[in-house]
Scaffold this motif. Structure first.
Motif, PDB file in Angstrom:
ATOM      1  N   SER A  96       0.846  -1.192   0.000  1.00  0.00           N
ATOM      2  CA  SER A  96       0.000   0.000   0.000  1.00  0.00           C
ATOM      3  C   SER A  96       0.879   1.239   0.000  1.00  0.00           C
ATOM      4  N   PHE A  97       0.229   2.408   0.020  1.00  0.00           N
ATOM      5  CA  PHE A  97       0.980   3.662  -0.015  1.00  0.00           C
ATOM      6  C   PHE A  97       1.764   3.873   1.268  1.00  0.00           C
ATOM      7  N   ARG A  98       1.228   3.389   2.398  1.00  0.00           N
ATOM      8  CA  ARG A  98       1.865   3.640   3.686  1.00  0.00           C
ATOM      9  C   ARG A  98       2.803   2.517   4.121  1.00  0.00           C
ATOM     10  N   SER A  99       2.551   1.324   3.669  1.00  0.00           N
ATOM     11  CA  SER A  99       3.369   0.194   4.126  1.00  0.00           C
ATOM     12  C   SER A  99       3.626  -0.748   2.960  1.00  0.00           C
ATOM     13  N   ASN A 100       4.744  -1.442   3.017  1.00  0.00           N
ATOM     14  CA  ASN A 100       5.111  -2.437   2.015  1.00  0.00           C
ATOM     15  C   ASN A 100       4.844  -3.837   2.560  1.00  0.00           C
ATOM     16  N   ALA A 101       4.680  -4.766   1.661  1.00  0.00           N
ATOM     17  CA  ALA A 101       4.501  -6.155   2.069  1.00  0.00           C
ATOM     18  C   ALA A 101       5.798  -6.666   2.680  1.00  0.00           C
ATOM     19  N   PRO A 102       5.743  -7.464   3.740  1.00  0.00           N
ATOM     20  CA  PRO A 102       6.984  -7.959   4.365  1.00  0.00           C
ATOM     21  C   PRO A 102       7.754  -8.841   3.404  1.00  0.00           C
ATOM     22  N   PRO A 103       9.078  -8.780   3.429  1.00  0.00           N
ATOM     23  CA  PRO A 103       9.881  -9.633   2.528  1.00  0.00           C
ATOM     24  C   PRO A 103       9.767 -11.098   2.905  1.00  0.00           C
ATOM     25  N   LEU A 104      10.222 -11.941   1.992  1.00  0.00           N
ATOM     26  CA  LEU A 104      10.071 -13.383   2.173  1.00  0.00           C
ATOM     27  C   LEU A 104      10.887 -13.889   3.347  1.00  0.00           C
ATOM     28  N   GLY A 105      12.064 -13.318   3.553  1.00  0.00           N
ATOM     29  CA  GLY A 105      12.879 -13.746   4.686  1.00  0.00           C
ATOM     30  C   GLY A 105      12.221 -13.451   6.019  1.00  0.00           C
ATOM     31  N   THR A 106      11.520 -12.316   6.117  1.00  0.00           N
ATOM     32  CA  THR A 106      10.807 -11.981   7.352  1.00  0.00           C
ATOM     33  C   THR A 106       9.658 -12.950   7.600  1.00  0.00           C
ATOM     34  N   ILE A 107       8.945 -13.308   6.540  1.00  0.00           N
ATOM     35  CA  ILE A 107       7.846 -14.270   6.677  1.00  0.00           C
ATOM     36  C   ILE A 107       8.387 -15.626   7.137  1.00  0.00           C
ATOM     37  N   ALA A 108       9.545 -16.032   6.613  1.00  0.00           N
ATOM     38  CA  ALA A 108      10.144 -17.299   7.045  1.00  0.00           C
ATOM     39  C   ALA A 108      10.499 -17.252   8.523  1.00  0.00           C
ATOM     40  N   GLY A 109      10.995 -16.109   9.018  1.00  0.00           N
ATOM     41  CA  GLY A 109      11.291 -15.980  10.441  1.00  0.00           C
ATOM     42  C   GLY A 109      10.040 -16.084  11.301  1.00  0.00           C
ATOM     43  N   TRP A 110       8.950 -15.456  10.855  1.00  0.00           N
ATOM     44  CA  TRP A 110       7.687 -15.575  11.587  1.00  0.00           C
ATOM     45  C   TRP A 110       7.210 -17.029  11.615  1.00  0.00           C
ATOM     46  N   ALA A 111       7.347 -17.730  10.490  1.00  0.00           N
ATOM     47  CA  ALA A 111       6.892 -19.121  10.419  1.00  0.00           C
ATOM     48  C   ALA A 111       7.700 -20.016  11.357  1.00  0.00           C
ATOM     49  N   VAL A 112       9.003 -19.742  11.495  1.00  0.00           N
ATOM     50  CA  VAL A 112       9.830 -20.543  12.400  1.00  0.00           C
ATOM     51  C   VAL A 112       9.365 -20.361  13.837  1.00  0.00           C
ATOM     52  N   LYS A 113       9.050 -19.126  14.233  1.00  0.00           N
ATOM     53  CA  LYS A 113       8.615 -18.866  15.607  1.00  0.00           C
ATOM     54  C   LYS A 113       7.274 -19.538  15.904  1.00  0.00           C
ATOM     55  N   ARG A 114       6.465 -19.774  14.891  1.00  0.00           N
ATOM     56  CA  ARG A 114       5.151 -20.372  15.091  1.00  0.00           C
ATOM     57  C   ARG A 114       5.146 -21.880  14.862  1.00  0.00           C
ATOM     58  N   GLY A 115       6.323 -22.470  14.715  1.00  0.00           N
ATOM     59  CA  GLY A 115       6.418 -23.920  14.672  1.00  0.00           C
ATOM     60  C   GLY A 115       6.201 -24.547  13.317  1.00  0.00           C
ATOM     61  N   HIS A 139      12.593 -24.887   3.389  1.00  0.00           N
ATOM     62  CA  HIS A 139      12.612 -25.809   4.523  1.00  0.00           C
ATOM     63  C   HIS A 139      13.072 -25.045   5.747  1.00  0.00           C
ATOM     64  N   LEU A 140      12.273 -25.064   6.792  1.00  0.00           N
ATOM     65  CA  LEU A 140      12.553 -24.320   8.012  1.00  0.00           C
ATOM     66  C   LEU A 140      13.137 -25.256   9.069  1.00  0.00           C
ATOM     67  N   PRO A 141      14.001 -24.732   9.951  1.00  0.00           N
ATOM     68  CA  PRO A 141      14.260 -23.320  10.204  1.00  0.00           C
ATOM     69  C   PRO A 141      15.468 -22.726   9.495  1.00  0.00           C
ATOM     70  N   ALA A 142      16.290 -23.509   8.825  1.00  0.00           N
ATOM     71  CA  ALA A 142      17.558 -22.990   8.294  1.00  0.00           C
ATOM     72  C   ALA A 142      17.733 -23.240   6.808  1.00  0.00           C
ATOM     73  N   GLY A 143      16.689 -23.612   6.089  1.00  0.00           N
ATOM     74  CA  GLY A 143      16.823 -23.849   4.668  1.00  0.00           C
ATOM     75  C   GLY A 143      17.036 -25.320   4.361  1.00  0.00           C
ATOM     76  N   PRO A 144      17.274 -25.650   3.113  1.00  0.00           N
ATOM     77  CA  PRO A 144      17.521 -24.786   1.950  1.00  0.00           C
ATOM     78  C   PRO A 144      16.246 -24.227   1.330  1.00  0.00           C
TER      79      PRO A 144
END
Length: 407
Positions: A162-181, A202-207
């Motif tokens: 949007s004009f005020r905020s950008n979509a979170p990058p893929l690496g940030t989404i992967a970090g959120w997914a790791v915290k949620r199991g 593949h979480l938490p460290a790839g590939p």
């Protein structure tokens, strides 16, 4: 006519003729790859792969064909039968290089399938499925189909820019997914309102694997399709014979529960042919000890691996910061601050020969600057500035030799 009469009297002659008359195709005459761990099935008698295996092992004993990563047995079935299984290697130890044996021993996915692991084999792994920003209804429908394929999958729509905020990058989404199991992250990309790519992390460290997605057909588009049941499906991985193929096959194995539910009679097949991965899902029914009926459930699609990164996607799209400039001190003389300028002035004051040499030096410097600029662009395309290391990346030159395959 005479041969037909003879074969009619003796059917064994016809079977022998058909066994010897094997056509040469690109698949059964593929070139030998040093990274092969298992012998491909269905080879032509004139294929040199078996000879290369024997030469590599420095042995004259012939190599027997063995099953690939995903045999017809469902994934995880050996865990319950034997608490300490010791499956035979795909290639006998006497035919295996120490380097290849070390690669198998240091498989990053081996701990996931360890029978002594605390994970319940009947529990489905958590898989997060999302899309690229500005996704449309066809991509959402395909993601809903994937949720039905993977038992532990959940689908969340990607936040739009949007004009005020950008979509979170893929690496940030992967970090959120790791915290949620979550154990895996799948991102479906689209182009021209059609899904065209699939990123599997593949979480938490790839590939991180990136596939091109083609020939997508949803369940409703398949004529005479069956209805899916909530049972855990069986998994068949066919013709993954190299180290890269084993890594990709293990990534798909992490998306399914190790212990399938056989009463559902559902099977998911990933068939590798010429590095194209054909995805199919069927329900089977045994009519007799030799005949089996199949009914396709869907969806069906084709994948082709484009790159495999060793870690997670980078969060910094601009890459690493540039090296800070080293400024000269104010109390230094001009000759000490700018020695290259003093040398150029001295050369220009010399005779004409010196001037010509200076012009040649300028041309050489321009040429070196141009080459350096091209290398920088090439590194940016490969993701070197983002801190991403590619374990394997597709190159257009790889298509020149049609008998070289990498999975």
């Amino acid at each position: 006519m005479e041969r037909r009469k003879l074969e009619k009297k003796n059917p064994e002659l016809k079977k022998k003729r058909q066994a010897e008359n094997v056509p040469m195709t690109i698949d059964n005459t593929r070139a030998y790859d040093p990274s092969m761990v298992t012998v491909p099935s269905g080879l032509h008698p004139k294929s040199t792969i078996l000879a290369e295996f024997s030469a590599r092992s420095k042995s004259t004993v012939p190599i027997k064909e063995s099953s690939t990563v995903g045999s017809s047995e469902p994934s995880g079935s050996k865990v319950t039968q034997d608490p300490n299984p010791a499956p035979p290697p795909a290639v006998p130890a006497e035919f295996m290089d120490p380097e290849h044996a070390a690669d198998i021993a240091n498989d990053p996915f081996a701990a996931y399938f360890d029978p002594d692991s605390e994970r319940d084999p009947s529990e489905p792994p958590k898989v997060l499925i999302t899309t690229s920003p500005y996704a449309t209804a066809p991509t959402w429908a395909f993601c809903d189909e994937l949720v039905g394929v993977f038992p532990g999958a959940q689908f969340f729509k990607r936040k739009k820019k949007s004009f005020r905020s950008n979509a979170p990058p893929l690496g940030t989404i992967a970090g959120w997914a790791v915290k949620r199991g979550y154990s895996s992250l799948i991102v479906v990309n689209e182009d021209h309102h059609k899904p065209n790519a699939l990123t599997m992390i593949h979480l938490p460290a790839g590939p991180t694997a990136y596939f091109k997605l083609t020939s997508v057909e949803l369940t409703r588009e398949i004529y005479g399709h069956a209805r899916a049941s909530p049972h855990y499906p069986e998994l068949v991985l066919n013709n993954f014979v190299t180290r890269l193929g084993h890594a990709v096959g293990r990534m798909f194995q992490t998306l399914f529960p190790p212990m399938p539910e056989f009463e559902g009679r559902q099977v998911v097949t990933l068939h590798n042919q010429r590095d194209f991965l054909f995805f199919r899902r069927h329900r089977y029914m045994f009519k007799s000890t030799e005949r089996t009926a199949l009914q396709e459930i869907g969806p069906r699609f084709t994948l082709k691996l484009r790159s495999l990164k060793t870690g997670l996607p980078s969060n910094n799209p601009l890459g690493a910061p540039m090296k800070p400039l080293e400024m000269a001190k104010e109390d230094e003389e001009p000759e000490q601050q700018y020695p290259h300028i003093v040398e150029e002035v001295a050369k220009s004051e010399d005779n004409g020969e010196a001037g010509n040499s200076g012009g040649e030096d300028e041309e050489a410097e321009e040429e070196s600057a141009r080459v350096e600029k091209e290398e920088t662009k090439r590194d940016e395309k490969k993701g070197a500035r983002k801190g991403e290391e590619f374990a394997w990346a597709w190159n257009p030159r790889m298509d020149f030799k049609k008998r070289n395959f990498y999975l």
